[in-house]
Design a protein around this motif. Structure first.
Motif, PDB file in Angstrom:
ATOM      1  N   ARG A   1     -13.046  -6.809  -8.024  1.00 21.02           N
ATOM      2  CA  ARG A   1     -12.653  -7.052  -9.465  1.00 21.02           C
ATOM      3  C   ARG A   1     -11.835  -5.484  -9.853  1.00 21.02           C
ATOM      4  NH1 ARG A   1     -17.771  -9.747 -12.896  1.00 21.02           N
ATOM      5  NH2 ARG A   1     -17.600 -11.777 -11.649  1.00 21.02           N
ATOM      6  N   ALA A   2     -12.426  -4.473  -9.698  1.00 17.54           N
ATOM      7  CA  ALA A   2     -11.777  -3.390  -9.943  1.00 17.54           C
ATOM      8  C   ALA A   2     -10.512  -3.058  -9.268  1.00 17.54           C
ATOM      9  CB  ALA A   2     -12.681  -2.266  -9.454  1.00 17.54           C
ATOM     10  N   ILE A   3     -10.344  -3.585  -7.987  1.00 19.05           N
ATOM     11  CA  ILE A   3      -9.030  -3.683  -7.449  1.00 19.05           C
ATOM     12  C   ILE A   3      -8.277  -4.453  -8.067  1.00 19.05           C
ATOM     13  CG2 ILE A   3      -7.834  -4.247  -5.345  1.00 19.05           C
ATOM     14  CD1 ILE A   3      -9.324  -1.438  -4.927  1.00 19.05           C
ATOM     15  N   ALA A   4      -8.508  -5.737  -8.349  1.00 18.96           N
ATOM     16  CA  ALA A   4      -7.736  -6.806  -8.966  1.00 18.96           C
ATOM     17  C   ALA A   4      -7.037  -6.139 -10.453  1.00 18.96           C
ATOM     18  CB  ALA A   4      -8.453  -8.089  -9.332  1.00 18.96           C
ATOM     19  N   ARG A   5      -7.825  -5.550 -11.199  1.00 22.32           N
ATOM     20  CA  ARG A   5      -7.161  -4.928 -12.389  1.00 22.32           C
ATOM     21  C   ARG A   5      -6.399  -3.888 -12.111  1.00 22.32           C
ATOM     22  NH1 ARG A   5     -12.880  -5.416 -13.868  1.00 22.32           N
ATOM     23  NH2 ARG A   5     -13.412  -3.116 -13.175  1.00 22.32           N
ATOM     24  N   VAL A   6      -6.580  -3.102 -11.050  1.00 24.75           N
ATOM     25  CA  VAL A   6      -5.676  -1.947 -10.851  1.00 24.75           C
ATOM     26  C   VAL A   6      -4.495  -2.536 -10.382  1.00 24.75           C
ATOM     27  CG1 VAL A   6      -4.982  -0.079  -9.362  1.00 24.75           C
ATOM     28  CG2 VAL A   6      -7.595  -0.284 -10.314  1.00 24.75           C
TER      29      VAL A   6
ATOM     30  N   VAL B   1      -9.016  -7.008  -0.011  1.00 24.24           N
ATOM     31  CA  VAL B   1     -10.692  -6.739  -0.288  1.00 24.24           C
ATOM     32  C   VAL B   1     -11.630  -7.837  -0.116  1.00 24.24           C
ATOM     33  CG1 VAL B   1     -12.160  -5.950  -2.142  1.00 24.24           C
ATOM     34  CG2 VAL B   1      -9.956  -4.913  -1.930  1.00 24.24           C
ATOM     35  N   GLY B   2     -11.025  -9.089  -0.591  1.00 22.50           N
ATOM     36  CA  GLY B   2     -11.889 -10.291  -0.366  1.00 22.50           C
ATOM     37  C   GLY B   2     -11.950 -10.811   0.762  1.00 22.50           C
ATOM     38  N   GLN B   3     -10.865 -10.703   1.863  1.00 25.40           N
ATOM     39  CA  GLN B   3     -10.876 -11.350   2.997  1.00 25.40           C
ATOM     40  C   GLN B   3     -11.153 -10.458   4.218  1.00 25.40           C
ATOM     41  OE1 GLN B   3      -6.881 -13.130   3.209  1.00 25.40           O
ATOM     42  NE2 GLN B   3      -7.272 -14.423   1.237  1.00 25.40           N
ATOM     43  N   ALA B   4     -11.001  -9.258   3.974  1.00 24.33           N
ATOM     44  CA  ALA B   4     -10.922  -8.223   5.288  1.00 24.33           C
ATOM     45  C   ALA B   4     -12.477  -7.597   5.154  1.00 24.33           C
ATOM     46  CB  ALA B   4      -9.754  -7.540   5.378  1.00 24.33           C
ATOM     47  N   SER B   5     -13.284  -7.622   4.125  1.00 20.03           N
ATOM     48  CA  SER B   5     -14.306  -7.002   3.994  1.00 20.03           C
ATOM     49  C   SER B   5     -15.514  -7.771   3.162  1.00 20.03           C
ATOM     50  CB  SER B   5     -14.062  -5.681   3.086  1.00 20.03           C
ATOM     51  OG  SER B   5     -13.854  -6.061   1.834  1.00 20.03           O
ATOM     52  N   ASP B   6     -16.340  -7.150   2.738  1.00 20.78           N
ATOM     53  CA  ASP B   6     -17.473  -7.840   1.979  1.00 20.78           C
ATOM     54  C   ASP B   6     -17.243  -8.147   0.677  1.00 20.78           C
ATOM     55  OD1 ASP B   6     -17.681  -5.516   0.868  1.00 20.78           O
ATOM     56  OD2 ASP B   6     -19.570  -5.050   1.641  1.00 20.78           O
ATOM     57  N   GLY B   7     -16.070  -7.797   0.119  1.00 23.55           N
ATOM     58  CA  GLY B   7     -15.644  -8.053  -1.220  1.00 23.55           C
ATOM     59  C   GLY B   7     -16.059  -7.064  -2.251  1.00 23.55           C
TER      60      GLY B   7
ATOM     61  N   PRO C   1       0.598  -1.210   0.000  1.00 23.54           N
ATOM     62  CA  PRO C   1      -0.116  -0.067   0.068  1.00 23.54           C
ATOM     63  C   PRO C   1       0.976   1.377   0.149  1.00 23.54           C
ATOM     64  CG  PRO C   1      -0.707  -1.362   1.813  1.00 23.54           C
ATOM     65  CD  PRO C   1       0.616  -1.952   1.047  1.00 23.54           C
ATOM     66  N   ALA C   2       0.492   2.380  -0.950  1.00 19.44           N
ATOM     67  CA  ALA C   2      -0.903   2.654  -1.061  1.00 19.44           C
ATOM     68  C   ALA C   2      -0.923   2.318  -2.606  1.00 19.44           C
ATOM     69  CB  ALA C   2      -1.196   3.968  -1.118  1.00 19.44           C
ATOM     70  N   LEU C   3      -2.248   1.277  -3.069  1.00 19.60           N
ATOM     71  CA  LEU C   3      -2.104   0.877  -4.553  1.00 19.60           C
ATOM     72  C   LEU C   3      -2.460   2.050  -5.397  1.00 19.60           C
ATOM     73  CD1 LEU C   3      -2.328  -1.440  -6.331  1.00 19.60           C
ATOM     74  CD2 LEU C   3      -4.582  -1.742  -5.718  1.00 19.60           C
ATOM     75  N   LEU C   4      -3.389   2.636  -5.144  1.00 21.96           N
ATOM     76  CA  LEU C   4      -3.938   3.566  -6.037  1.00 21.96           C
ATOM     77  C   LEU C   4      -2.963   4.895  -6.334  1.00 21.96           C
ATOM     78  CD1 LEU C   4      -7.880   4.012  -4.953  1.00 21.96           C
ATOM     79  CD2 LEU C   4      -6.636   2.470  -6.670  1.00 21.96           C
ATOM     80  N   ALA C   5      -2.347   5.282  -5.129  1.00 25.10           N
ATOM     81  CA  ALA C   5      -1.408   6.249  -5.310  1.00 25.10           C
ATOM     82  C   ALA C   5      -0.210   5.814  -6.057  1.00 25.10           C
ATOM     83  CB  ALA C   5      -0.801   6.563  -3.779  1.00 25.10           C
ATOM     84  N   SER C   6       0.157   4.778  -5.953  1.00 22.35           N
ATOM     85  CA  SER C   6       1.062   3.831  -6.859  1.00 22.35           C
ATOM     86  C   SER C   6       0.921   4.001  -8.329  1.00 22.35           C
ATOM     87  CB  SER C   6       1.643   2.479  -6.112  1.00 22.35           C
ATOM     88  OG  SER C   6       2.205   2.528  -4.903  1.00 22.35           O
ATOM     89  N   ARG C   7      -0.137   3.403  -8.466  1.00 22.45           N
ATOM     90  CA  ARG C   7      -0.735   3.575  -9.829  1.00 22.45           C
ATOM     91  C   ARG C   7      -0.828   4.905 -10.646  1.00 22.45           C
ATOM     92  NH1 ARG C   7      -0.211   2.538 -14.143  1.00 22.45           N
ATOM     93  NH2 ARG C   7      -1.137   1.306 -15.585  1.00 22.45           N
ATOM     94  N   VAL C   8      -1.036   5.972  -9.799  1.00 31.72           N
ATOM     95  CA  VAL C   8      -0.960   7.354 -10.476  1.00 31.72           C
ATOM     96  C   VAL C   8       0.525   7.813 -10.611  1.00 31.72           C
ATOM     97  CG1 VAL C   8      -1.339   9.756  -9.897  1.00 31.72           C
ATOM     98  CG2 VAL C   8      -3.014   8.103  -9.010  1.00 31.72           C
ATOM     99  N   VAL C   9       1.290   7.478  -9.788  1.00 36.46           N
ATOM    100  CA  VAL C   9       2.940   7.729  -9.973  1.00 36.46           C
ATOM    101  C   VAL C   9       3.382   6.949 -11.173  1.00 36.46           C
ATOM    102  CG1 VAL C   9       4.949   7.491  -8.799  1.00 36.46           C
ATOM    103  CG2 VAL C   9       3.150   8.261  -7.587  1.00 36.46           C
ATOM    104  N   VAL C  10       2.853   5.690 -11.152  1.00 31.53           N
ATOM    105  CA  VAL C  10       3.472   5.016 -12.336  1.00 31.53           C
ATOM    106  C   VAL C  10       3.127   5.483 -13.729  1.00 31.53           C
ATOM    107  CG1 VAL C  10       3.359   2.716 -13.643  1.00 31.53           C
ATOM    108  CG2 VAL C  10       3.967   2.925 -11.122  1.00 31.53           C
ATOM    109  N   LEU C  11       1.958   6.171 -13.942  1.00 34.85           N
ATOM    110  CA  LEU C  11       1.704   6.886 -14.957  1.00 34.85           C
ATOM    111  C   LEU C  11       2.772   7.924 -15.453  1.00 34.85           C
ATOM    112  CD1 LEU C  11      -2.184   7.242 -14.552  1.00 34.85           C
ATOM    113  CD2 LEU C  11      -1.263   5.843 -16.119  1.00 34.85           C
ATOM    114  N   ARG C  12       3.145   8.922 -14.583  1.00 34.74           N
ATOM    115  CA  ARG C  12       3.988   9.571 -14.825  1.00 34.74           C
ATOM    116  C   ARG C  12       5.394   9.143 -15.146  1.00 34.74           C
ATOM    117  NH1 ARG C  12       6.327  14.744 -10.943  1.00 34.74           N
ATOM    118  NH2 ARG C  12       8.314  14.885 -12.191  1.00 34.74           N
ATOM    119  N   ALA C  13       5.868   8.240 -14.452  1.00 36.42           N
ATOM    120  CA  ALA C  13       7.165   7.557 -14.460  1.00 36.42           C
ATOM    121  C   ALA C  13       7.162   6.822 -15.957  1.00 36.42           C
ATOM    122  CB  ALA C  13       7.288   6.291 -13.587  1.00 36.42           C
ATOM    123  N   ARG C  14       6.212   6.115 -16.347  1.00 41.17           N
ATOM    124  CA  ARG C  14       6.069   5.783 -17.959  1.00 41.17           C
ATOM    125  C   ARG C  14       6.368   6.823 -18.958  1.00 41.17           C
ATOM    126  NH1 ARG C  14       2.362   0.692 -19.058  1.00 41.17           N
ATOM    127  NH2 ARG C  14       4.092   0.513 -20.691  1.00 41.17           N
ATOM    128  N   LEU C  15       5.585   7.884 -18.729  1.00 39.04           N
ATOM    129  CA  LEU C  15       5.905   9.022 -19.591  1.00 39.04           C
ATOM    130  C   LEU C  15       7.412   9.319 -19.758  1.00 39.04           C
ATOM    131  CD1 LEU C  15       2.622  10.898 -18.972  1.00 39.04           C
ATOM    132  CD2 LEU C  15       3.008   9.837 -21.030  1.00 39.04           C
TER     133      LEU C  15
END
Length: 407
Positions: free
Chosen positions: A158-163, A148-154, A117-131
């Protein structure tokens, strides 16, 4: 500090860094400082300290936004931090940090390490790194798809898995903290990116018990009590309701067992609301020296997980527990990574997650067998010395950085 060559310049981007006392922070901090000591030019973009409190404590709020700390250039950013995090607030928290990092000056690093973690923050940073054509290493401490599946209601899994897969696919290398994580990424997340295993290490010195009597007196622990200490975050995945119910069982029996929950987290208020019990004590987070004294003054250390958790994380507390020479009781599922780690180390007995009666039984049995307890404690300490050293981790991470830079 000697200026490193450009191909030894590393930028870490992650929300957790010292002086946060627990969780991911000690590992990001230790790795950054370890690389700096070996001549790498290291910079960190991070948040203001907020974990496990989910707020910035007053004594950390005045930290400078930029500064050199132990050879590392640390840039801190202010952003949204939820006082009571849930899925949506966590997403907002991560994205707000990621956007701040996206528009911060990076310099010219040869490799960027994003910490998830943080997954979403990391994905944002990688966009700039690739550019900018900067290779990325994704350092995975927890697997979101499973969490998401184990510690919550799931919901949203699917969206998290794609990210999570897209983050791994966009990296030059992925670093995971356990062999089980590597298998999960290959089979579950489905990435084809090369995956390296770099074990989290024990970031504390050997913990001695020279202050044992004074510490027990200060914390109100009687000499004849069996102190079972759980240290660290009090969140959903720890499933600490089990400890509350175990304390009730200990009281019902008239047992000498006292459970101590040391730390903080978003579930602490809920746990306290379940009612007072003479066999249960809450202790606020302690400064390092007092924290180590508290660990050493206990009789048994506890790793507790919510039933159903399997692959999503390896508790960072284990590397600290193994430094004490005390036995560790694990209340976890048999299919969990924690279960495998306790078996491999020989550090103590394992009972099923969510079974408070079995937990009290195991602790009382261990208390009646001091020689066995001492053997477990010695085994955990030996496992730490053999497998969980900082030098071994930095060696492995340097190889990953070299491979990423070459790619």
């Amino acid at each position: 500090m000697t200026t490193a060559s450009p191909d030894r310049s590393v930028l870490f981007v992650g929300v957790n860094y010292a002086p946060e006392p627990t969780g991911i922070s000690p590992y990001t901090t230790g790795m950054a400082e370890g690389l700096a000591q070996r001549g790498h030019h290291v910079r960190v973009i991070t948040s203001y300290p907020h974990y496990p409190w989910w707020r910035v404590p007053d004594d950390h709020a005045t930290l400078p936004p930029d500064g050199d700390v132990n050879g590392v250039r640390v840039t801190r950013m202010r952003h949204y931090i939820p006082r009571h995090p849930n899925s949506l607030r966590r997403a907002r928290f991560e994205v707000s940090f990621g956007l701040r990092a996206l528009f911060t000056r990076w310099g010219r690093p040869s490799v960027i390490v994003v910490v998830s973690p943080a997954l979403l923050a990391s994905r944002v940073v990688v966009l700039r790194a690739r550019l900018q054509r900067i290779p990325v290493v994704t350092w995975v401490q927890d697997i979101y798809t499973l969490g998401v599946g184990q510690a919550s209601d799931g919901r949203g899994s699917r969206a998290i898995a794609r990210v999570e897969r897209s983050l791994a696919d966009a990296a030059a290398r992925v670093v995971v903290i356990h062999d089980r994580f590597r298998g999960m990424f290959l089979d579950g997340v489905g990435t084809s990116t090369p995956i390296d295993v770099v074990r989290n290490w024990s970031h504390v010195p050997d913990v001695g018990d020279s202050n044992r009597a004074a510490t027990r007196a200060r914390l109100g622990w009687a000499d004849d009590e069996i102190i079972v200490l759980h240290a660290g975050a009090m969140g959903a995945k720890q499933g600490l309701e089990n400890v509350v119910y175990a304390a009730r069982e200990a009281t019902r029996r008239g047992s000498r067992v006292r459970f101590v929950l040391l730390g903080d987290g978003n579930q602490r208020q809920h746990l306290e609301s379940l009612g007072d019990d003479p066999s249960l004590q809450f202790v606020d987070p302690l400064p390092d020296d007092e924290f180590y004294d508290a660990l050493a003054a206990a009789d048994v250390l506890l790793a507790n997980e919510r039933p159903g958790l399997t692959e999503m994380s390896v508790p960072s507390k284990l590397t600290t527990y193994f430094a004490t020479g005390l036995p560790v009781v694990a209340a976890v599922d048999a299919s969990s990574t924690t279960h495998d780690e306790i078996v491999a180390s020989g550090a103590g007995p394992i009972v099923p997650a969510g079974d408070p009666v079995a937990l009290v039984d195991a602790i009382e049995t261990l208390a009646d067998q001091p020689a066995t307890a001492a053997e477990h404690g010695a085994a955990g300490r030996a496992y730490r010395a053999a497998h969980l050293t900082p030098d071994a981790a930095v060696d492995a991470f340097e190889r990953t950085l070299a491979s990423a830079a070459g790619a």
